[in-house]
Design an enzyme around this catalytic site. Structure first.
Site, short mmCIF file in Angstrom:
data_model
loop_
_atom_site.label_atom_id
_atom_site.label_comp_id
_atom_site.label_asym_id
_atom_site.label_seq_id
_atom_site.Cartn_x
_atom_site.Cartn_y
_atom_site.Cartn_z
N SER A 73 0.84 -1.19 0.00
CA SER A 73 0.00 0.00 0.00
C SER A 73 0.87 1.24 0.00
CB SER A 73 -0.92 0.02 1.23
OG SER A 73 -0.16 0.16 2.42
N VAL A 74 0.26 2.36 -0.37
CA VAL A 74 0.87 3.67 -0.14
C VAL A 74 0.32 4.14 1.21
CG1 VAL A 74 1.04 6.05 -0.94
CG2 VAL A 74 1.10 4.16 -2.59
#
Length: 406
Positions: A73-74
């Site tokens: 994920s960011v």
């Protein structure tokens, strides 16, 4: 033009929200980190996501496994800003990021400036390919992207002034300190008895000592550093599952625990209260420190809505278990902006176990609330007990983690 204006508006709102939120907690964002947040456009690192999602103060999942669990994920912008301030990057620093996404590497590149170096690495080729593409598109093609297992770092560009880990770790492998400068700093989300804290560590000889710690959550490490927690099921009704998440070798499965919820509930109230927006994460750390049987209660929303359990946080509320009995923390409203801590327990020894957990909540309130929290000291595995700092000792494959409360 409309899209550009909207992007700039949402970007500004994101940065404003991060700065305001951290200031309200008494830990302001540094001017350098704030400036980096303004310079790097987050939407370029989550291509395909709506602008509202790209600039929301939330993680953006970029890859899931076959079971739908996030593997990359960011990260949430507030967590990123927090950890960058813990890292204390200086112009010209050589930095290794373990766990790639692109966005954080771009921020690091802004912080270290043209005379520095940023290396970002990940075990997943899809992740490094995406990071390379998004970094180049955003104008940060001088960031070095490495496809390899972060457990072993990457010595080619080391040693590093700063190492930042952006995946959840249960241990600190030798490579991370071997590739760190003698006066370097390591920031890592370390799991301790199921609780993850972002520790800012500096070297003192063979040891690493915490400078600060913050609450955080990350997808777990893959590869050689992977470490799974155990689940003890308390209630197996489909959709209404309740379990204990265990990161503690003291606790073993007791077959009687799956009958505990069929027994009447015992309860006790502590007289200790908390305001609606007041953080109390140090209480969780204290309970993990003080109670050998510490674990975390987890429950589905349907289980909580149906009244099967009533935890303070359904994804991980402090609990203890012993001899077919478990107890966990709960809350009740006692004023317009006050909630009192209590304990619910089920099983043959419910009253006694509830009293034990409640007593430690009071001990925290009387002796530690609002005061400096614990110090974390990381020793090499095999360090004799008489060379540790006392307190709670958590043994891992590579390290002995000593937690001492001031």
């Amino acid at each position: 033009m409309h899209d550009v204006d909207e992007q700039e508006r949402l970007h500004e709102l994101m940065v404003y929200g991060i700065v305001r939120g951290r200031a309200r907690l008494g830990v302001p964002v540094s001017p350098e980190v704030e400036d980096a947040l303004r310079r790097v456009k987050r939407h370029l690192f989550v291509p395909g996501a709506p602008l509202e999602e790209a600039y929301a103060d939330d993680a953006v999942v970029t890859k899931r496994d076959a079971d739908g669990l996030a593997t990359s994920s960011v990260s949430q912008p507030t967590i990123i800003a927090m950890m960058l301030d813990q890292l204390q990057v200086r112009p010209g620093d050589r930095i290794l990021e373990i766990g790639s996404g692109g966005y954080n590497a771009a921020l690091l590149r802004e912080l270290t400036g043209p005379s520095g170096l940023v290396v970002t690495m990940d075990i997943d080729r899809d992740v490094t390919d995406r990071a390379s593409a998004t970094l180049a598109a955003a104008g940060y093609d001088d960031v070095r992207v490495v496809w390899s297992d972060g457990e072993f770092g990457t010595a080619e560009c080391g040693p590093y002034d700063r190492i930042i880990v952006t995946v959840g770790a249960a241990d600190i492998p030798p490579a991370w300190t071997e590739q760190l400068m003698a006066d370097g700093r390591l920031v890592v989300p370390l799991r301790l008895r199921g609780l993850t804290r972002s520790l800012a560590l500096h070297r003192v000889g063979e040891r690493l000592v915490s400078k600060s710690y913050e609450v955080c959550g990350f997808v777990p490490m893959q590869g050689a550093g992977s470490s799974q927690q155990r689940q003890i099921v308390l209630h197996a009704e489909p959709g209404r599952e309740v379990a204990l998440r265990v990161d503690n070798p003291v606790l073993h499965f007791d077959p009687a625990l799956d009958q505990a919820l069929t027994m009447p509930r015992a309860e006790t109230w502590t007289g200790v209260s908390v305001r609606s927006m007041e953080p109390f994460d140090d209480l969780d750390l204290w309970l993990a420190y003080a109670l050998p049987e510490f674990s975390l209660l987890t429950a589905t929303k349907a289980a909580v809505d149906a009244g099967v359990v009533a935890p303070t946080w359904r994804l991980g509320t402090p609990a203890i278990a012993s001899a077919g009995t478990f107890a966990y923390r709960t809350l009740r409203k006692v004023g317009d902006d006050q909630h009192e801590f209590g304990v619910y327990a089920h099983g043959p020894d419910a009253d006694a176990l509830a009293a034990r957990l409640a007593e430690q909540i009071r001990v925290w309130h009387d002796g530690h609330r609002g005061k400096p929290g614990p110090t974390f000291t990381i020793h090499p595995a095999g360090t004799p007990d008489d060379r540790l700092d006392g307190g709670l000792v958590i043994d891992r494959d590579h390290r002995r983690v000593s937690v001492s409360w001031r």
